[in-house]
Design a protein around this motif. Sequence first.
Motif, PDB file in Angstrom:
ATOM      1  N   SER A 206      66.485  93.795  77.286  1.00  0.00           N
ATOM      2  CA  SER A 206      67.233  92.994  77.802  1.00  0.00           C
ATOM      3  C   SER A 206      67.410  91.578  76.960  1.00  0.00           C
ATOM      4  N   PRO A 208      69.835  90.774  74.854  1.00  0.00           N
ATOM      5  CA  PRO A 208      71.032  90.035  75.110  1.00  0.00           C
ATOM      6  C   PRO A 208      71.254  89.159  76.214  1.00  0.00           C
ATOM      7  N   ALA A 211      68.859  86.104  75.854  1.00  0.00           N
ATOM      8  CA  ALA A 211      69.615  85.144  74.737  1.00  0.00           C
ATOM      9  C   ALA A 211      70.621  84.516  75.509  1.00  0.00           C
ATOM     10  N   THR A 212      71.538  85.182  76.219  1.00  0.00           N
ATOM     11  CA  THR A 212      72.794  84.439  76.776  1.00  0.00           C
ATOM     12  C   THR A 212      72.300  83.432  77.802  1.00  0.00           C
ATOM     13  N   GLY A 277      72.912  81.813  68.481  1.00  0.00           N
ATOM     14  CA  GLY A 277      72.871  82.911  69.301  1.00  0.00           C
ATOM     15  C   GLY A 277      74.278  83.343  69.895  1.00  0.00           C
ATOM     16  N   ARG A 279      76.002  85.963  68.840  1.00  0.00           N
ATOM     17  CA  ARG A 279      76.344  87.247  68.881  1.00  0.00           C
ATOM     18  C   ARG A 279      75.449  88.031  70.173  1.00  0.00           C
ATOM     19  N   TYR A 280      74.319  87.326  70.369  1.00  0.00           N
ATOM     20  CA  TYR A 280      73.657  87.765  71.641  1.00  0.00           C
ATOM     21  C   TYR A 280      74.576  87.216  72.829  1.00  0.00           C
ATOM     22  N   THR A 282      77.808  87.181  73.063  1.00  0.00           N
ATOM     23  CA  THR A 282      79.103  88.288  73.283  1.00  0.00           C
ATOM     24  C   THR A 282      78.339  89.510  73.951  1.00  0.00           C
ATOM     25  N   GLN A 283      77.245  90.063  73.393  1.00  0.00           N
ATOM     26  CA  GLN A 283      76.661  91.325  74.042  1.00  0.00           C
ATOM     27  C   GLN A 283      76.192  90.987  75.438  1.00  0.00           C
ATOM     28  N   GLY A 284      75.461  90.073  75.720  1.00  0.00           N
ATOM     29  CA  GLY A 284      75.196  89.704  77.183  1.00  0.00           C
ATOM     30  C   GLY A 284      76.093  89.568  77.990  1.00  0.00           C
ATOM     31  N   THR A 287      78.042  93.100  78.684  1.00  0.00           N
ATOM     32  CA  THR A 287      77.325  93.956  79.449  1.00  0.00           C
ATOM     33  C   THR A 287      77.228  93.820  80.847  1.00  0.00           C
TER      34      THR A 287
END
Length: 291
Positions: A206, A208, A211-212, A277, A279-280, A282-284, A287
């Motif tokens: 978890s 991402p 980090a978000t 942070g 890039r994390y 965007t991923q967080g 999803t």
Amino acid sequence: MTDPTTTAGVRPASRADPPARRISKHALLIIFGVVMIYPLLWMVSSSVKPTEVIFRDPSIWPRQFDLGNYTDGWTALAQPFHHYLWNSAVIAVASIVGNLLSCSLAAYAFARLEFRGRRTLFAAMLATMMLPIHVLIVPQYVLFSQLDWINTSLPLIVPKFLATDAFFIFLMVQFIRSLPRELDEAARMDGCGHVRIYWRIIMPLSVPALATSALFTFIWTWNDFFSQLIFLTNPDLYTVPVALRSFMDGQGETAWGQLFAMSIVGLAPIFGFFLAGQRYLTQGLATTGLK
């Protein structure tokens, strides 16, 4: 016979955007970006202008440079400005730790555990997102006053360890639900309980979402003015937003140059944290809505 350019996934020339249309799109994006960033550029420019020139010279490129706004603003208040940066950093870091720990535990319970009233409690938790801070601040102030926490950092830190931010719980719930349950079942076959599954399986996957949550917690806590103004009345405990307000006195006299200079200093940690942070982030967020 099939055109090899289409089978290779190349867009046919007839369907491509005309050059004029592509240029106009990029031009509009550039104009929109300049409009969005103009206030920041103006504040940076104003931070190096003499105070008496700031509102008489609206240009971005200053005709007179006055770097003394930074040195004077750093020592203009009761404490050097790094004192307020430290106060904000302590509260922000503690809030990040509290939110990541408490919200991830609550999210794991909603996403993986089966218990009576889970849907009702989850709906009630989401409903708290619609309550504005102005509705909650009075009962919070009464409670913290009875605990003798006013004029300390505790009202700003302790609630973060009690999973009070429903947005982060919801974000982590959606992320954990996207993880296959087969991982939990395999861990149970190896003798893992819920604590070990949470700590050794769910948390590493978890990153991402964590980090978000950390990024948003840092930005919201660092920029928080209202709560910190209410609970912190001792100037030695002021954070950056409250300290910046101190550059404006009750008679309307404001050291604008020093205010803008210290505002730039106060924004620097936010930019650094965001760039580290993004890039994390965007991923967080991508999803969050998978399930």
